[in-house]
Design a protein around this motif. Structure first.
Motif, PDB file in Angstrom:
ATOM      1  N   VAL A   7       0.843  -1.198   0.000  1.00 15.01           N
ATOM      2  CA  VAL A   7       0.000   0.000   0.000  1.00 15.01           C
ATOM      3  C   VAL A   7       0.879   1.248   0.000  1.00 15.01           C
ATOM      4  O   VAL A   7       1.833   1.350   0.776  1.00 15.01           O
ATOM      5  CB  VAL A   7      -0.935   0.014   1.232  1.00 15.01           C
ATOM      6  N   GLN A 127      -4.101   9.938  -2.415  1.00 11.54           N
ATOM      7  CA  GLN A 127      -4.903   8.797  -2.887  1.00 11.54           C
ATOM      8  C   GLN A 127      -4.215   7.469  -2.569  1.00 11.54           C
ATOM      9  O   GLN A 127      -3.308   7.033  -3.276  1.00 11.54           O
ATOM     10  CB  GLN A 127      -5.197   8.888  -4.388  1.00 11.54           C
ATOM     11  N   VAL A 129      -3.600   3.687  -2.479  1.00 10.69           N
ATOM     12  CA  VAL A 129      -3.884   2.580  -3.396  1.00 10.69           C
ATOM     13  C   VAL A 129      -3.036   1.371  -3.009  1.00 10.69           C
ATOM     14  O   VAL A 129      -2.077   1.485  -2.240  1.00 10.69           O
ATOM     15  CB  VAL A 129      -3.591   2.963  -4.865  1.00 10.69           C
ATOM     16  N   THR A 130      -3.402   0.227  -3.564  1.00  9.90           N
ATOM     17  CA  THR A 130      -2.607  -0.982  -3.389  1.00  9.90           C
ATOM     18  C   THR A 130      -1.852  -1.266  -4.682  1.00  9.90           C
ATOM     19  O   THR A 130      -2.469  -1.456  -5.740  1.00  9.90           O
ATOM     20  CB  THR A 130      -3.494  -2.192  -3.040  1.00  9.90           C
ATOM     21  N   PRO A 205      -1.303   0.301  -9.811  1.00 12.76           N
ATOM     22  CA  PRO A 205      -2.147   0.746  -8.696  1.00 12.76           C
ATOM     23  C   PRO A 205      -3.585   0.266  -8.827  1.00 12.76           C
ATOM     24  O   PRO A 205      -4.190   0.362  -9.897  1.00 12.76           O
ATOM     25  CB  PRO A 205      -2.062   2.274  -8.789  1.00 12.76           C
ATOM     26  N   SER A 207      -7.426   0.418  -6.746  1.00 12.21           N
ATOM     27  CA  SER A 207      -8.232   1.032  -5.694  1.00 12.21           C
ATOM     28  C   SER A 207      -9.639   0.461  -5.745  1.00 12.21           C
ATOM     29  O   SER A 207     -10.270   0.449  -6.810  1.00 12.21           O
ATOM     30  CB  SER A 207      -8.284   2.555  -5.874  1.00 12.21           C
ATOM     31  N   GLU A 208     -10.115  -0.042  -4.616  1.00 21.56           N
ATOM     32  CA  GLU A 208     -11.443  -0.653  -4.522  1.00 21.56           C
ATOM     33  C   GLU A 208     -11.640  -1.719  -5.594  1.00 21.56           C
ATOM     34  O   GLU A 208     -12.699  -1.821  -6.219  1.00 21.56           O
ATOM     35  CB  GLU A 208     -12.532   0.426  -4.615  1.00 21.56           C
TER      36      GLU A 208
END
Length: 213
Positions: A7, A127, A129-130, A205, A207-208
């Motif tokens: 992350v 922001q 992100v993973t 990246p 996200s969700e």
């Protein structure tokens, strides 16, 4: 070495607020090595050289972490910033919090809360992100299965290039861990008339659950 998800932040993040006449500005940046962290710290120090304090903390995914109170009482500034980074589970990031003293003492607790807030807000603005491992894949197949294969691949891969010659070649990103099912189904759809070539791995990246390109 096998790539593992981690992350971090997607972009540079900034925050700003005033607490009892002290002006706090947070700055966050994704970095991958200490030299990049030091470079960002020096950039902020140079730009805000008239500030009372430029407190920083950073953490890399290899475990290296450092912080500085930059003249604030020990444990009231740099460590709270590092605690925010750790508590949010973020790595490969540097945060610098600039303070212009407004003439009113905040106390140890007030300082820690203000520096924590500036750090947290700047990271959120960056922001979170993973960074997820993806394969870079070349997929070559024949024209008659184009429509069926496109329908199947939709939502499963991200196509980055299409080359049309006597056959069709897609260059695409495929999330690591999904390759067995996707490759098996692709072979079935093309009746084995396909060439699948894994050309490398990269971090992208997410996200969700959605890839950010």
């Amino acid at each position: 070495m096998e790539l593992e998800p981690y992350v971090s932040i997607l972009k540079r993040g900034e925050s700003e607020f005033i607490e009892k006449k002290s002006h706090f500005l947070g700055h966050a940046l994704r970095v991958s090595v200490e030299d990049e962290a030091f470079g960002f710290i020096e950039e902020i120090r140079d730009f805000f050289k008239d500030a009372t304090h430029n407190v920083y903390a950073y953490k890399l995914k290899n475990g290296i972490m450092r912080y500085s109170d930059d003249g604030e009482p020990s444990g009231t500034a740099g460590l709270p910033v590092l605690d925010v980074i750790n508590n949010m589970g973020i790595v490969d990031v540097v945060v610098v919090v600039t303070r212009y003293f407004g003439g009113i003492l905040l106390g140890r607790g007030g300082l820690a809360r203000a520096y924590s807030r500036a750090a947290r807000d700047s990271l959120i603005q960056g922001q979170i992100v993973t960074y997820t491992p993806f394969y870079v894949v070349s997929l070559t197949f024949d024209y008659p299965v184009l429509g069926k294969l496109d329908n199947y691949l939709m939502g499963k891969v991200h196509v980055i290039d299409k080359i049309y010659t006597d056959r069709i070649e897609y260059k695409l990103y495929l999330r690591k861990g999904t390759e067995d099912a996707v490759f098996s189904d692709t072979v079935d759809i093309t009746s084995g008339r396909c060439i699948i070539d894994i050309q490398g791995e990269t971090y992208l990246p997410v996200s969700e659950g959605k890839l950010i390109i």
